[in-house]
Design a protein around this motif. Structure first.
Motif, mmCIF file in Angstrom:
data_model
loop_
_atom_site.group_PDB
_atom_site.id
_atom_site.type_symbol
_atom_site.label_atom_id
_atom_site.label_comp_id
_atom_site.label_asym_id
_atom_site.label_seq_id
_atom_site.Cartn_x
_atom_site.Cartn_y
_atom_site.Cartn_z
ATOM 1 N N THR A 11 -21.997 -41.139 -47.029
ATOM 2 C CA THR A 11 -21.993 -42.515 -47.517
ATOM 3 C C THR A 11 -20.706 -43.216 -47.109
ATOM 4 N N TRP A 14 -20.851 -44.039 -43.306
ATOM 5 C CA TRP A 14 -21.656 -45.203 -42.934
ATOM 6 C C TRP A 14 -21.087 -46.493 -43.498
ATOM 7 N N TRP A 46 -27.946 -44.728 -42.725
ATOM 8 C CA TRP A 46 -27.618 -44.036 -43.968
ATOM 9 C C TRP A 46 -28.880 -43.735 -44.771
#
Length: 84
Positions: A11, A14, A46
Protein backbone atom coordinates in the motif's frame (compact mmCIF):
# COMPACT_ATOMS: atom_id res chain seq x y z
CA UNK A 1 1.04 -10.44 11.33
CA UNK A 2 2.92 -11.04 8.08
CA UNK A 3 -0.26 -10.41 6.12
CA UNK A 4 -0.73 -6.96 7.62
CA UNK A 5 2.93 -6.07 7.04
CA UNK A 6 2.73 -7.19 3.41
CA UNK A 7 -0.44 -5.20 2.80
CA UNK A 8 1.06 -2.11 4.47
CA UNK A 9 4.26 -2.40 2.44
CA UNK A 10 2.54 -2.66 -0.93
CA UNK A 11 0.00 0.00 0.00
CA UNK A 12 2.80 2.43 0.84
CA UNK A 13 4.58 1.49 -2.40
CA UNK A 14 1.53 2.29 -4.56
CA UNK A 15 0.83 5.45 -2.57
CA UNK A 16 4.39 6.54 -3.36
CA UNK A 17 3.89 5.75 -7.05
CA UNK A 18 0.68 7.78 -7.09
CA UNK A 19 2.18 10.68 -5.16
CA UNK A 20 5.71 10.93 -6.58
CA UNK A 21 5.06 9.61 -10.09
CA UNK A 22 3.70 12.87 -11.46
CA UNK A 23 6.68 14.77 -10.03
CA UNK A 24 9.06 12.78 -12.23
CA UNK A 25 7.32 13.84 -15.43
CA UNK A 26 8.57 16.97 -17.18
CA UNK A 27 6.22 19.90 -17.59
CA UNK A 28 4.07 19.84 -20.69
CA UNK A 29 0.69 20.70 -22.06
CA UNK A 30 -0.96 17.59 -20.59
CA UNK A 31 0.10 17.78 -16.94
CA UNK A 32 -3.36 17.01 -15.60
CA UNK A 33 -3.76 14.01 -17.88
CA UNK A 34 -0.39 12.54 -16.83
CA UNK A 35 -1.20 13.11 -13.16
CA UNK A 36 -4.54 11.38 -13.64
CA UNK A 37 -2.87 8.46 -15.43
CA UNK A 38 -0.36 7.98 -12.58
CA UNK A 39 -3.09 8.10 -9.94
CA UNK A 40 -5.36 5.69 -11.80
CA UNK A 41 -2.47 3.34 -12.48
CA UNK A 42 -1.50 3.31 -8.81
CA UNK A 43 -5.06 2.69 -7.63
CA UNK A 44 -5.85 -0.02 -10.16
CA UNK A 45 -2.54 -1.86 -9.69
CA UNK A 46 -2.92 -1.75 -5.91
CA UNK A 47 -6.49 -3.03 -6.11
CA UNK A 48 -5.48 -5.82 -8.50
CA UNK A 49 -2.61 -6.85 -6.23
CA UNK A 50 -4.83 -6.75 -3.14
CA UNK A 51 -7.53 -8.92 -4.73
CA UNK A 52 -4.98 -11.49 -5.93
CA UNK A 53 -3.19 -11.56 -2.57
CA UNK A 54 -6.37 -11.92 -0.53
CA UNK A 55 -7.69 -14.60 -2.87
CA UNK A 56 -4.59 -16.67 -2.18
CA UNK A 57 -5.09 -16.33 1.57
CA UNK A 58 -8.58 -17.83 1.45
CA UNK A 59 -8.90 -19.88 -1.72
CA UNK A 60 -12.30 -20.95 -2.93
CA UNK A 61 -12.44 -24.71 -2.79
CA UNK A 62 -15.06 -27.00 -4.14
CA UNK A 63 -17.48 -28.80 -1.87
CA UNK A 64 -16.17 -31.71 0.14
CA UNK A 65 -18.25 -34.73 -0.81
CA UNK A 66 -18.63 -37.85 1.28
CA UNK A 67 -18.09 -41.34 -0.17
CA UNK A 68 -21.78 -42.06 -0.70
CA UNK A 69 -22.28 -38.93 -2.81
CA UNK A 70 -19.19 -39.71 -4.89
CA UNK A 71 -20.52 -43.22 -5.62
CA UNK A 72 -23.90 -41.83 -6.70
CA UNK A 73 -22.26 -39.31 -9.04
CA UNK A 74 -19.91 -41.95 -10.48
CA UNK A 75 -22.82 -44.34 -11.08
CA UNK A 76 -24.91 -41.65 -12.81
CA UNK A 77 -21.93 -40.80 -15.05
CA UNK A 78 -21.55 -44.43 -16.08
CA UNK A 79 -18.35 -45.47 -14.30
CA UNK A 80 -19.19 -47.13 -10.98
CA UNK A 81 -16.49 -47.25 -8.33
CA UNK A 82 -15.48 -50.79 -7.39
CA UNK A 83 -14.91 -51.36 -3.68
CA UNK A 84 -11.99 -53.45 -2.64
Amino acid sequence: MEVILMIMFFTSFWVAVGKFGPILVTKGPHDDLVRCIFLLTAVVCWLFWLCCYLAQLNPLLGPKLNGHTIRIIAKSWGNPIKDG
